[in-house]
Design a protein around this motif. Structure first.
Motif, PDB file in Angstrom:
ATOM      1  N   SER A  92      -4.122   0.672   7.107  1.00 34.50           N
ATOM      2  CA  SER A  92      -3.548  -0.634   7.441  1.00 34.50           C
ATOM      3  C   SER A  92      -3.958  -1.038   8.856  1.00 34.50           C
ATOM      4  O   SER A  92      -3.515  -2.056   9.360  1.00 34.50           O
ATOM      5  N   LEU A 110      -7.957   4.484   2.895  1.00 34.72           N
ATOM      6  CA  LEU A 110      -6.965   3.409   2.887  1.00 34.72           C
ATOM      7  C   LEU A 110      -6.312   3.386   4.267  1.00 34.72           C
ATOM      8  O   LEU A 110      -5.750   4.375   4.714  1.00 34.72           O
ATOM      9  N   ILE A 125       0.813  -1.224   0.000  1.00 35.87           N
ATOM     10  CA  ILE A 125       0.000   0.000   0.000  1.00 35.87           C
ATOM     11  C   ILE A 125       0.846   1.274   0.000  1.00 35.87           C
ATOM     12  O   ILE A 125       0.300   2.380   0.027  1.00 35.87           O
TER      13      ILE A 125
END
Length: 163
Positions: A142, A140, A131
């Protein structure tokens, strides 16, 4: 012919209403920007960083050790609360990357051609390779359910627009 003139009047009325809504929306955006951006001031970078560190340290007792190497002579112009919030966001990301073990966060600065260069690094696992190229895409994250995926995007947009 009467029908055509009524349609034209209705269209003109609608056009004026749309222009009025557009002007109101534009003013609302300007008011919101002023509320978010606030006043611009010159402040010590070290003080802004230290305030952010103190807030993150209070939220993560015992988790992080901070190494601050910020030149106390560096003064920056911007919105101090916004800049502090941006540092809190970066430091909170570092804390999340090092849970549950903890670790060290390093904040370094230097002057280069009249600009303050700031580096924040930590002992965390880092951004997953898959990413890294999409790091600033909205939503987005993690972090799974713990992250909205907006922090870095907002930080970049605010810095780019205001500072």
């Amino acid at each position: 012919m009467l029908f055509r003139s009524e349609v034209q009047r209705t269209l003109q009325s609608a056009r004026q209403a749309v222009e009025g809504v557009d002007a109101a929306a534009s003013e609302l955006r300007n008011v919101a920007r002023r509320a978010i951006d606030g006043d611009v001031a010159v402040r010590s970078l070290l003080q802004i960083v230290q305030n952010a560190v103190d807030k993150v340290r209070a939220d993560t007792p015992g988790l992080l050790h901070f190494h601050i190497d910020v030149d106390p002579r560096i003064q920056i112009e911007g919105n101090p609360p916004l800049l502090e919030k941006l540092f809190v966001s970066l430091l909170s990301n570092a804390a999340d990357a090092m849970r549950p073990e903890g670790g060290e966060v390093r904040i370094l600065s230097r002057l280069h051609e009249g600009l303050a260069l700031i580096e924040v690094s930590d002992d965390g696992t880092g951004v997953p390779h898959e990413i890294q190229d999409r790091l600033f895409e909205p939503f987005l994250s993690s972090k799974g359910d713990r992250g909205a995926g907006l922090g870095l995007l907002i930080a970049r947009e605010k810095i780019g627009r205001a500072h």
